[in-house]
Design a protein around this motif. Structure first.
Motif, mmCIF file in Angstrom:
data_model
loop_
_atom_site.group_PDB
_atom_site.id
_atom_site.type_symbol
_atom_site.label_atom_id
_atom_site.label_comp_id
_atom_site.label_asym_id
_atom_site.label_seq_id
_atom_site.Cartn_x
_atom_site.Cartn_y
_atom_site.Cartn_z
ATOM 1 N N LEU A 279 0.894 -1.287 -0.048
ATOM 2 C CA LEU A 279 -0.092 -0.059 -0.005
ATOM 3 C C LEU A 279 0.866 1.463 0.134
ATOM 4 O O LEU A 279 1.816 1.332 0.723
ATOM 5 C CB LEU A 279 -0.769 0.098 1.375
ATOM 6 C CG LEU A 279 -2.078 0.697 1.345
ATOM 7 C CD1 LEU A 279 -3.123 0.302 0.304
ATOM 8 C CD2 LEU A 279 -2.879 0.462 2.691
ATOM 9 N N ASP A 281 0.423 4.026 1.093
ATOM 10 C CA ASP A 281 0.652 4.843 2.439
ATOM 11 C C ASP A 281 1.429 4.196 3.447
ATOM 12 O O ASP A 281 1.905 5.074 4.356
ATOM 13 C CB ASP A 281 -0.769 5.175 3.098
ATOM 14 C CG ASP A 281 -1.449 6.154 2.122
ATOM 15 O OD1 ASP A 281 -2.767 6.145 1.972
ATOM 16 O OD2 ASP A 281 -0.930 7.120 1.398
ATOM 17 N N ILE A 282 1.846 3.070 3.313
ATOM 18 C CA ILE A 282 2.614 2.330 4.402
ATOM 19 C C ILE A 282 3.901 2.993 4.181
ATOM 20 O O ILE A 282 4.607 3.109 5.187
ATOM 21 C CB ILE A 282 2.733 0.735 3.986
ATOM 22 C CG1 ILE A 282 1.289 0.166 4.285
ATOM 23 C CG2 ILE A 282 3.786 0.213 4.967
ATOM 24 C CD1 ILE A 282 1.116 -0.737 5.840
ATOM 25 N N PRO A 284 5.372 6.084 3.884
ATOM 26 C CA PRO A 284 5.705 7.106 4.836
ATOM 27 C C PRO A 284 5.690 6.679 6.123
ATOM 28 O O PRO A 284 6.512 7.183 6.994
ATOM 29 C CB PRO A 284 4.968 8.231 4.423
ATOM 30 C CG PRO A 284 4.247 7.837 3.206
ATOM 31 C CD PRO A 284 4.194 6.284 3.023
ATOM 32 N N ILE A 285 4.727 5.656 6.493
ATOM 33 C CA ILE A 285 4.789 5.467 7.848
ATOM 34 C C ILE A 285 6.057 4.733 8.434
ATOM 35 O O ILE A 285 6.489 4.949 9.537
ATOM 36 C CB ILE A 285 3.446 4.547 8.227
ATOM 37 C CG1 ILE A 285 2.117 5.279 7.813
ATOM 38 C CG2 ILE A 285 3.409 3.820 9.508
ATOM 39 C CD1 ILE A 285 1.051 4.483 8.088
ATOM 40 N N MET A 287 8.884 4.817 7.018
ATOM 41 C CA MET A 287 9.980 5.792 6.803
ATOM 42 C C MET A 287 10.067 6.315 8.110
ATOM 43 O O MET A 287 11.157 6.606 8.679
ATOM 44 C CB MET A 287 10.089 6.857 5.775
ATOM 45 C CG MET A 287 11.196 7.401 5.547
ATOM 46 S SD MET A 287 11.324 8.342 3.914
ATOM 47 C CE MET A 287 10.789 10.047 4.617
ATOM 48 N N GLY A 288 8.988 6.843 8.797
ATOM 49 C CA GLY A 288 8.694 7.551 10.078
ATOM 50 C C GLY A 288 9.180 6.643 11.113
ATOM 51 O O GLY A 288 10.194 7.257 11.897
ATOM 52 N N CYS A 289 8.915 5.558 11.200
ATOM 53 C CA CYS A 289 9.433 4.543 12.184
ATOM 54 C C CYS A 289 10.774 4.281 11.854
ATOM 55 O O CYS A 289 11.590 4.229 12.947
ATOM 56 C CB CYS A 289 8.748 3.183 11.917
ATOM 57 S SG CYS A 289 7.093 3.117 12.146
ATOM 58 N N VAL A 291 13.393 6.456 10.722
ATOM 59 C CA VAL A 291 13.915 7.601 11.147
ATOM 60 C C VAL A 291 13.868 7.510 12.605
ATOM 61 O O VAL A 291 15.003 7.668 13.285
ATOM 62 C CB VAL A 291 13.017 8.851 10.975
ATOM 63 C CG1 VAL A 291 13.586 10.145 11.544
ATOM 64 C CG2 VAL A 291 13.054 9.196 9.402
#
Lengths: 318, 292
Positions: A279, A281-282, A284-285, A287-289, A291
Motif C-alpha cells: 500500500l 501509504d505504508i 511514509p509510515i 519511513m517515519g518508524c 527515522v
C-alpha cells in the motif's frame, strides 16, 4: 586501511562498476542507480552543513528546486548541457546565499526554523506563479545534450547515467578534499565548539555562510541532474518535505562521513523498491518508524557504525 | 468593496484564528523552553485533534464531548511519547527534531490510511449570530475565542501561582538541586510535554468547525507556529500569544488587498526581517519571565 585512501578506492571501484551497468543490467536498474546517485548527492549537500558544520537545515529542498528550475529555464534558452548544469549549480548556490544571509544570524536552533520558513515562502510563491513554474504539473522540457549517444544506439537511461556518473564522482572527490582540508577542519571546529572557533579568531558567521553556499551549489547541481534524468521540473520538489528526505538519507548512511549519504541513498531506494508493491501509504509510515529507530538506536548510521567497528582502538577520526 | 465593517470582520476572524495559533504556540514554546524539544509533530497533533473531533461529532453528534476528551487523549499520547521516544534523547535538540519528524510522518499517513484523504467539514455547533459593532458575527467564533483565551490565561496563572510552575523553573535552571530537593524532574518533563500536546489537540478540536479538516492540515500550520515561537522569543509564552494574535490579524487583513498566498509570503518575509534585526526574538526573556 583507514583513512582517505579507502574512500577513494571505494569510489573508484564503485564508479567502474556503475559505469559498466548498461552492459549487463536492465534499463530499470540503470535508472534506479541514477536515482541513487542523484539523491545521494542531494543528501551530501545536507551532510556538509549538518554533519560537518553542525547546522540543521530544512531548506535544502529550496536549493534543489532552484537548481532544477535554473537548469530548466537555461536549457530552453541555451541548450548547451555543461552551461546549463553550471547555471543549475549557481542557482542553488545563490539561493543558499540569499537564504543563508538571514538564516545564519539566528542563534542556535532557530536556524532550522528559518530555513524551513524560507523554503516555505519559496514554495508558496512558486505555486502561486504557476504560469512560470508550471505548478505541480510542472514543466516538461528537452534536455540538451541527450540524444547524441542515442543515435549511436545507446539507451536513454544509459546516456543519462553517463552524464550523471562523472559529475557525481567529481563532486565526491572534491567534497572529500574539501572536508579533509583546512576549510573542512574549520567547519568541523564550528560544529564541535562554536565558541572556541570564535576565540581562535574564526568568523563563525562567514564560515557558516560559506558552508551553506557550497552546500547550495551541490544541492542545486543535484536538482539539475535530477532534471536531466527526467526532463521535468515541478514545484513538488520545492516542498520542505523533500529536505526531510535528505536528512533521513544522511542519518541512515552516517552523518559526517563522506560516503554515508550515498549508502543511505542505496539502502532507502532498495527499501522503497521492495515496498512499492505494498500500500502506498505504508511507505511514509515505515519511513517515519525508520527515522525514529535510527535516531534512537543507530545515530551514527550504517557507515558510522561500520567505521566505528573497524577503527575500534584507533584514535583516527573519519 | 473594502469597507470598514469588512475590515473589522476580517480582523476579528484573524484574532480568533490567532488564538488558535496561540494555543499551538504556547505548547510548542513550553516544550522548547523547558524540554529542549522542537516538536515538528505539533501540527500533526493539531490535525489529529480536528480529525478526532470530526469523528466524534459524526458518531456522537456533539463537539463538546470532543473538547474535553480529545485533549485528554492527546495529552496521554504526549506523556507516552516523552517517556519512551524523547526522554532517551537526553535533551539533544537536533535529535528531537528528527524523532518528532518521524512521528509526524507516522501520524499524518496513518490518519490518511484510516480516514481517507478527502477533506471533511464539521458542522458549527452553534449556528447563531450576534450583533457586534453593527453587523452579525458568528457566536461560535466568539465562544472559541473565549475558550482559548480562558485556557491560556488559566494555564499562565497556574504556572505562575501553583507549585508546578516553580517546579518547571527549578528543573530548567538547576536540575540537580531540584532533584535533591525531591522535585520529580522526570515527571515534570513528561507531564509538561503532555500538556503541550493537549493544547495542540484542543486547538484542533476548536478549529475543526471553521476550517477544512484533512490529514494535511498540520503541515501549513506548523510553519506559522514555528514562526510565532521564534519571533515571540523561544520559551516566552506571552510573547507567543501576542505574536500569534498579530500574525492571525495581519494575515487576514492582507488577504483583503492581495492574493492569499502572497499574503502568507509577505507575513513570512516580515518574519525574516524581524529575525534579522532581533535574532533572539521580540520578547526574548524566555521561559523565566513567563513563569515568574
Amino acid at each position: 586501511m583507514p583513512g582517505p585512501g579507502r574512500t577513494w578506492l571505494l569510489v573508484f571501484v564503485g564508479g567502474v562498476v556503475v559505469a559498466s551497468l548498461p552492459l549487463w543490467a536492465s534499463r530499470y536498474v540503470v535508472w534506479i542507480v541514477t536515482e541513487i546517485l542523484v539523491w545521494g548527492m542531494f543528501a551530501t549537500s545536507f551532510n556538509l552543513v549538518y554533519g560537518y558544520t553542525g547546522m540543521l537545515s530544512f531548506g535544502h529542498s529550496a536549493l534543489f528546486g532552484l537548481g532544477m528550475y535554473a537548469f530548466a529555464f537555461s536549457s530552453q534558452a541555451i541548450p548547451v548541457l555543461p552551461v546549463d548544469l553550471g547555471i543549475g549549480l549557481l542557482g542553488g548556490g545563490l539561493g543558499a546565499l540569499a537564504l543563508g544571509v538571514v538564516a545564519v544570524r539566528v542563534r542556535g536552533h532557530g536556524f532550522a526554523i528559518v530555513t524551513l520558513v524560507g523554503a516555505s515562502i519559496l514554495y508558496t510563491l512558486a505555486v502561486k506563479f504557476k504560469s512560470v513554474s508550471g505548478g505541480d504539473d510542472g514543466l516538461v522540457f528537452a534536455v540538451p545534450g541527450l540524444g547524441y549517444l542515442a543515435r549511436l544506439g545507446m539507451q536513454r537511461e544509459a546516456e543519462v547515467l553517463y552524464i550523471v556518473l562523472p559529475v557525481t564522482v567529481a563532486v565526491y572527490v572534491l567534497f572529500d578534499r574539501l572536508v579533509h582540508g583546512r576549510l573542512g577542519l574549520a567547519f568541523r571546529l564550528l560544529r564541535d565548539n562554536e565558541q572556541r572557533a570564535e576565540f581562535l579568531g574564526y568568523d563563525a558567521t562567514a564560515l557558516k555562510l560559506m558552508a551553506f553556499a557550497i552546500s547550495g551549489l551541490i544541492a542545486g547541481l543535484s536538482g539539475a541532474l535530477y532534471s536531466v534524468s527526467t526532463g521535468y521540473a515541478s514545484v513538488d520538489f520545492l516542498h520542505w518535505i523533500l529536505s526531510a528526505d535528505a536528512i533521513v538519507l544522511t542519518f541512515l548512511g552516517g552523518v559526517g562521513t563522506v560516503l554515508g549519504p550515498i549508502v543511505g541513498s542505496i539502502v532507502l531506494i532498495f527499501v522503497k523498491d521492495a515496498l512499492s508493491s505494498l500500500l502506498r501509504d505504508i511507505y511514509p509510515i515505515l519511513m517515519g518508524c525508520l527515522v525514529i529507530a535510527i535516531v534512537m538506536y543507530f545515530p551514527r548510521g550504517v557507515v558510522g557504525t561500520v567505521m566505528r567497528r573497524l577503527n575500534a582502538g584507533s584514535t583516527a577520526r573519519p | 468593496m473594502v469597507t470598514l465593517d469588512v475590515v473589522v470582520l476580517h480582523a476579528l476572524d484573524g484574532l480568533v484564528f490567532g488564538l488558535i495559533l496561540a494555543l499551538l504556540a504556547v505548547g510548542l514554546s513550553l516544550a522548547f523552553g523547558l524540554l529542549d524539544i522542537l516538536n515538528v509533530a505539533h501540527g500533526a497533533v493539531y490535525m489529529l485533534g480536528a480529525v478526532l473531533a470530526w469523528f466524534l461529532v459524526s458518531r456522537l453528534g456533539s463537539i463538546w464531548w470532543a473538547v474535553v476528551v480529545v485533549p485528554l487523549v492527546l495529552g496521554l499520547v504526549g506523556l507516552l511519547t516523552e517517556r519512551f521516544l524523547l526522554r532517551p534523547l537526553r535533551g539533544n535538540l537536533d535529535l528531537t527534531i528528527l524523532v518528532t519528524f518521524g512521528l509526524m510522518m507516522i501520524l499524518q499517513h496513518a490518519t490518511k490510511m484510516v480516514f481517507g484523504s478527502a477533506p471533511q467539514m464539521v458542522p458549527l455547533p452553534i449556528d447563531r449570530h450576534v450583533g457586534l459593532f453593527g453587523f452579525q458575527y458568528p457566536v461560535y467564533r466568539i465562544v472559541l475565542a473565549l475558550v482559548a483565551a480562558a485556557v491560556i490565561c488559566g494555564l499562565t496563572l497556574f504556572l505562575r501561582r501553583a507549585r508546578y510552575g516553580k517546579w518547571i523553573l527549578a528543573v530548567k535552571q538547576e536540575r540537580e538541586l531540584a532533584l535533591s530537593l525531591g522535585i520529580p524532574a522526570l515527571v515534570v518533563q513528561t507531564v509538561t510535554f503532555g500538556i503541550a500536546l493537549a493544547l495542540a489537540g484542543l486547538a484542533g478540536v476548536l478549529a475543526a468547525p471553521i476550517v477544512s479538516v484533512d490529514h494535511e492540515m498540520g503541515l501549513n500550520i506548523i510553519i506559522s507556529a514555528f514562526i510565532i515561537v521564534i519571533v515571540g522569543g523561544l520559551g516566552d509564552l506571552w510573547g507567543s500569544v501576542v505574536v500569534a494574535a498579530a500574525i492571525g490579524i495581519l494575515e487576514n487583513l492582507f488577504v483583503l488587498v492581495m492574493d492569499p498566498s502572497l499574503a502568507k509570503a509577505l507575513v513570512f518575509a516580515a518574519v525574516g526581517a524581524i529575525v534579522m534585526l532581533r535574532p533572539a526574538g521580540l520578547f526574548a526573556h524566555g521561559l523565566e519571565r513567563s513563569l515568574r
